[in-house]
Structure formats: structure tokens, C-alpha cells
Scaffold this motif. Structure first.
Motif, PDB file in Angstrom:
ATOM      1  N   ALA A 178      57.184 102.508 210.381  1.00 33.14           N
ATOM      2  CA  ALA A 178      56.441 102.985 210.129  1.00 33.14           C
ATOM      3  C   ALA A 178      56.076 103.851 209.015  1.00 33.14           C
ATOM      4  O   ALA A 178      55.650 104.574 207.459  1.00 33.14           O
ATOM      5  N   LEU A 179      56.561 105.071 209.502  1.00 35.74           N
ATOM      6  CA  LEU A 179      57.199 106.817 209.003  1.00 35.74           C
ATOM      7  C   LEU A 179      58.876 106.369 207.821  1.00 35.74           C
ATOM      8  O   LEU A 179      58.194 107.244 206.395  1.00 35.74           O
ATOM      9  N   ALA A 180      59.671 105.783 208.579  1.00 36.64           N
ATOM     10  CA  ALA A 180      60.198 105.829 207.097  1.00 36.64           C
ATOM     11  C   ALA A 180      59.612 104.688 205.695  1.00 36.64           C
ATOM     12  O   ALA A 180      60.212 104.601 204.585  1.00 36.64           O
ATOM     13  N   LYS A 181      58.674 104.017 206.033  1.00 34.58           N
ATOM     14  CA  LYS A 181      58.261 103.535 205.298  1.00 34.58           C
ATOM     15  C   LYS A 181      57.938 104.332 203.664  1.00 34.58           C
ATOM     16  O   LYS A 181      58.283 103.818 202.741  1.00 34.58           O
ATOM     17  N   ILE A 183      57.571 107.711 204.059  1.00 38.49           N
ATOM     18  CA  ILE A 183      58.933 108.699 203.289  1.00 38.49           C
ATOM     19  C   ILE A 183      60.291 107.751 202.077  1.00 38.49           C
ATOM     20  O   ILE A 183      60.354 108.656 201.435  1.00 38.49           O
ATOM     21  N   SER A 184      60.090 105.968 202.606  1.00 37.08           N
ATOM     22  CA  SER A 184      60.527 105.773 201.274  1.00 37.08           C
ATOM     23  C   SER A 184      59.776 105.822 199.902  1.00 37.08           C
ATOM     24  O   SER A 184      60.880 104.892 198.700  1.00 37.08           O
ATOM     25  N   GLU A 185      59.037 105.477 200.107  1.00 32.90           N
ATOM     26  CA  GLU A 185      58.086 106.012 198.735  1.00 32.90           C
ATOM     27  C   GLU A 185      57.494 106.328 198.457  1.00 32.90           C
ATOM     28  O   GLU A 185      56.364 107.331 197.703  1.00 32.90           O
ATOM     29  N   GLY A 186      58.140 107.932 198.774  1.00 32.85           N
ATOM     30  CA  GLY A 186      58.137 109.166 198.624  1.00 32.85           C
ATOM     31  C   GLY A 186      56.672 110.072 199.338  1.00 32.85           C
ATOM     32  O   GLY A 186      56.150 111.128 198.392  1.00 32.85           O
ATOM     33  N   GLU A 187      55.984 109.710 200.102  1.00 35.99           N
ATOM     34  CA  GLU A 187      55.217 110.336 201.249  1.00 35.99           C
ATOM     35  C   GLU A 187      55.752 110.587 202.523  1.00 35.99           C
ATOM     36  O   GLU A 187      55.934 110.652 203.610  1.00 35.99           O
ATOM     37  N   LYS A 188      55.719 111.989 202.127  1.00 32.30           N
ATOM     38  CA  LYS A 188      56.091 112.877 203.491  1.00 32.30           C
ATOM     39  C   LYS A 188      55.382 113.707 204.150  1.00 32.30           C
ATOM     40  O   LYS A 188      55.429 114.811 204.904  1.00 32.30           O
ATOM     41  N   LYS A 189      54.105 113.882 203.987  1.00 33.43           N
ATOM     42  CA  LYS A 189      53.176 114.829 204.282  1.00 33.43           C
ATOM     43  C   LYS A 189      51.788 113.559 205.687  1.00 33.43           C
ATOM     44  O   LYS A 189      51.525 112.276 204.584  1.00 33.43           O
ATOM     45  N   TYR A 190      51.284 113.681 206.840  1.00 36.77           N
ATOM     46  CA  TYR A 190      50.830 112.828 206.857  1.00 36.77           C
ATOM     47  C   TYR A 190      49.758 113.402 207.957  1.00 36.77           C
ATOM     48  O   TYR A 190      49.840 114.530 208.773  1.00 36.77           O
ATOM     49  N   THR A 191      48.940 112.556 208.641  1.00 39.62           N
ATOM     50  CA  THR A 191      47.128 113.308 208.702  1.00 39.62           C
ATOM     51  C   THR A 191      46.741 112.308 209.729  1.00 39.62           C
ATOM     52  O   THR A 191      46.005 112.827 210.735  1.00 39.62           O
ATOM     53  N   ALA A 192      47.687 111.432 210.333  1.00 38.94           N
ATOM     54  CA  ALA A 192      46.685 110.946 211.690  1.00 38.94           C
ATOM     55  C   ALA A 192      47.808 109.799 211.921  1.00 38.94           C
ATOM     56  O   ALA A 192      48.136 109.478 210.438  1.00 38.94           O
ATOM     57  N   GLY A 193      48.017 109.263 212.775  1.00 43.10           N
ATOM     58  CA  GLY A 193      48.794 108.340 213.877  1.00 43.10           C
ATOM     59  C   GLY A 193      48.161 107.492 214.127  1.00 43.10           C
ATOM     60  O   GLY A 193      47.926 107.993 215.484  1.00 43.10           O
ATOM     61  N   ALA A 194      48.374 105.464 214.630  1.00 46.25           N
ATOM     62  CA  ALA A 194      48.365 105.734 216.022  1.00 46.25           C
ATOM     63  C   ALA A 194      49.345 104.788 216.714  1.00 46.25           C
ATOM     64  O   ALA A 194      50.226 104.380 215.665  1.00 46.25           O
ATOM     65  N   VAL A 195      49.410 104.776 217.961  1.00 46.01           N
ATOM     66  CA  VAL A 195      50.387 103.251 218.905  1.00 46.01           C
ATOM     67  C   VAL A 195      49.795 102.360 219.809  1.00 46.01           C
ATOM     68  O   VAL A 195      48.593 102.881 220.219  1.00 46.01           O
ATOM     69  N   VAL A 196      50.156 101.040 219.527  1.00 49.78           N
ATOM     70  CA  VAL A 196      49.796 100.516 220.350  1.00 49.78           C
ATOM     71  C   VAL A 196      50.674  99.876 221.302  1.00 49.78           C
ATOM     72  O   VAL A 196      51.658  99.123 220.358  1.00 49.78           O
ATOM     73  N   ALA A 197      50.649  99.226 222.927  1.00 49.13           N
ATOM     74  CA  ALA A 197      51.830  98.490 222.930  1.00 49.13           C
ATOM     75  C   ALA A 197      50.991  98.106 224.579  1.00 49.13           C
ATOM     76  O   ALA A 197      49.614  98.756 224.889  1.00 49.13           O
TER      77      ALA A 197
END
Length: 264
Positions: A178-181, A183-197
Motif C-alpha cells: 500500500a505504501l509503495a503505491k 510513494i511511487s506517486e510522490g506521496e511520502k507523508k501519511y496520517t493514518a493506516g489500517a490492517v485487516v486479516a
């Protein structure tokens, strides 16, 4: 050997004493400067009369002086706290790790569990995006699907799933996908995340590598929402997460409190 150890201990004690003395001298100097500034401010306030062109200038000068005073006060508070910590350590008291200046990111968000219906709209949106991404997981070997979603500073959500490989080490985790997507588009700062399994007995949190990877792209602590996906026999149920299902709201710093944060 014992004699060398004693010499080393005396040396370290003298070194700590010197550091404390330097801190005290610096504190005394700042206190004198603060007293002078306070006296100057008092004189200016006494001289200030009715507001006019000259009064405006005086008011601006006083505002500037107050800012300088505020900066000195913050410095003094820091010095006093540092001296108190040093004195406590010398007395054998146990200090709180979160107050140490030698540890990264001491300021952590609150960590708690809550029902899905009580999670904020932003968190629910991330969890649902992660569930959607999980459906695309390529897991022919482990059969363990994971979905992740991260919100960039611009507001856009980037999702990812885990991708396995017959070589095993060539696989990729959902969080890094998810992050690599983004970052590859120029977004290098993130404010929240989620993980499910889906795991029948516990939450599935990011692996150690992903935790370090997440911290590379956050500049302060961010919430990470962790929820259970439905079991395989209910995978296509709607809604996938029930209102009373438990959600772990943790954070990037809680997941990896002692991260490797500097190579210098």
C-alpha cells in the motif's frame, strides 16, 4: 582489572558532575537574562500611556519582548527538567523511558480497543478499504490474506494486499504494498493506516519489517486501526465487519517504540 573498573567509575562520576555543573551555570545565566528582560518589560509597561502612533510601536516592542521571554521560559523549563532527571538518576530513582531524550519519538497517541461502530469515519473508511484490498491477496502457499490501507497527507487512500512467491523471500506484505503505491506517486507523508486479516484468536498486526517501513514515512505518531476480517466461510458477507466487532486502535510509535530512526 578491579582497579581499572574503579578508575573508570570515578572518571564517569566526575564527568557527570561536570555536566551537571555546566547545566547549573547555564541555568543561572538564563535566569539572570530572564530577570533583566522582566525588568525591562515592567519599565516599558510603566512608560506606556494612551494608544497613539508611539503607543503602537511600544506595544509591538512589548509583544516582541514577550515572545523572547516565552522562549527563555521554555528553555529554562527544559533545563530544570533535565537537571531533575539527572539528579533522580544519581539518587538511584527509576526514570520513565518516555521522558528520555535518548529515545526516539516519546510522544505517543493513546492505544485502546473500541467497537467498530464507535470508530471515527476516517478509521472506518480505512478499514473498509483494507478489506476490499484483501480480496486481491495472492496467497497460494499460506492461504493467509492480509489487506492494508494508508491515508496520505493529501487525503487520498492507498491500498495493498500481501503477495506471495514460491521463493518466499520475494513476497511482499500488504502494508508495504500500500505504501509503495503512494510513494511511487510522490506521496511520502501519511496520517493514518489500517490492517485487516483473519485469525480466530487474535489481531494481526504488521510484521517488524513493515513497522520500520511505516515509520520511515510518518513525521509524528499516526493511528493504525487493526480489525479481524470475517472467517473464510463468511468472506462475502455484508457488512464484513459488524458494528459490535472489536477494533484495536494502536499507533505507529506503539507498534515500534524503539525504532531505528537515525544513522548519524
Amino acid at each position: 582489572m578491579a582497579e581499572k573498573r574503579k578508575v573508570l567509575q570515578r572518571y564517569m562520576k566526575n564527568l557527570n558532575d561536570l555536566k551537571d555543573e555546566l547545566k547549573r551555570k547555564e541555568l543561572e545565566k538564563k535566569m539572570k537574562e530572564l530577570e533583566l528582560l522582566q525588568c525591562e518589560l515592567a519599565r516599558r509597561q510603566e512608560r506606556s500611556g494612551t494608544k497613539c502612533a508611539g503607543g503602537k510601536i511600544k506595544e509591538l516592542r512589548q509583544q516582541k519582548l514577550r515572545k523572547v521571554l516565552g522562549a527563555y521560559m521554555m528553555t529554562l523549563e527544559g533545563l530544570l527538567c533535565d537537571l531533575a532527571r539527572r539528579q533522580a538518576r544519581l539518587n538511584g530513582d527509576k526514570g520513565r523511558a518516555s521522558e528520555s531524550e535518548n529515545l526516539p519519538h516519546p510522544q505517543m497517541l493513546e492505544e485502546y480497543t473500541v467497537a467498530f461502530c464507535a470508530v471515527g469515519e476516517d478509521g472506518r473508511e480505512l478499514l473498509e478499504a483494507a478489506l476490499s484490498a484483501r480480496r486481491c491477496a495472492y496467497v497460494p502457499y499460506s492461504k493467509f490474506k492480509v489487506g492494508a490501507a494508508f491515508r496520505a497527507k493529501c487525503g487520498r487512500i492507498y491500498t495493498g494486499c500481501n503477495i506471495e512467491n514460491v521463493s518466499f523471500t520475494a513476497g511482499n506484505c500488504a502494508e508495504r504494498c500500500a505504501l509503495a503505491k503512494g510513494i511511487s506517486e510522490g506521496e511520502k507523508k501519511y496520517t493514518a493506516g489500517a490492517v485487516v486479516a483473519y485469525h480466530p484468536d487474535e489481531f494481526t498486526t504488521p510484521c517488524g519489517v513493515c513497522r520500520q517501513f511505516i515509520l520511515e514515512f510518518v513525521h509524528r505518531d499516526i493511528p493504525i486501526y487493526i480489525a479481524k476480517a470475517p472467517p473464510p466461510e463468511q468472506e462475502n458477507c455484508i457488512p464484513a465487519i459488524q458494528d459490535d466487532d472489536e477494533v484495536l486502535v494502536t499507533s505507529a510509535y506503539h507498534l515500534l517504540p524503539y525504532s531505528f530512526s537515525s544513522f548519524e
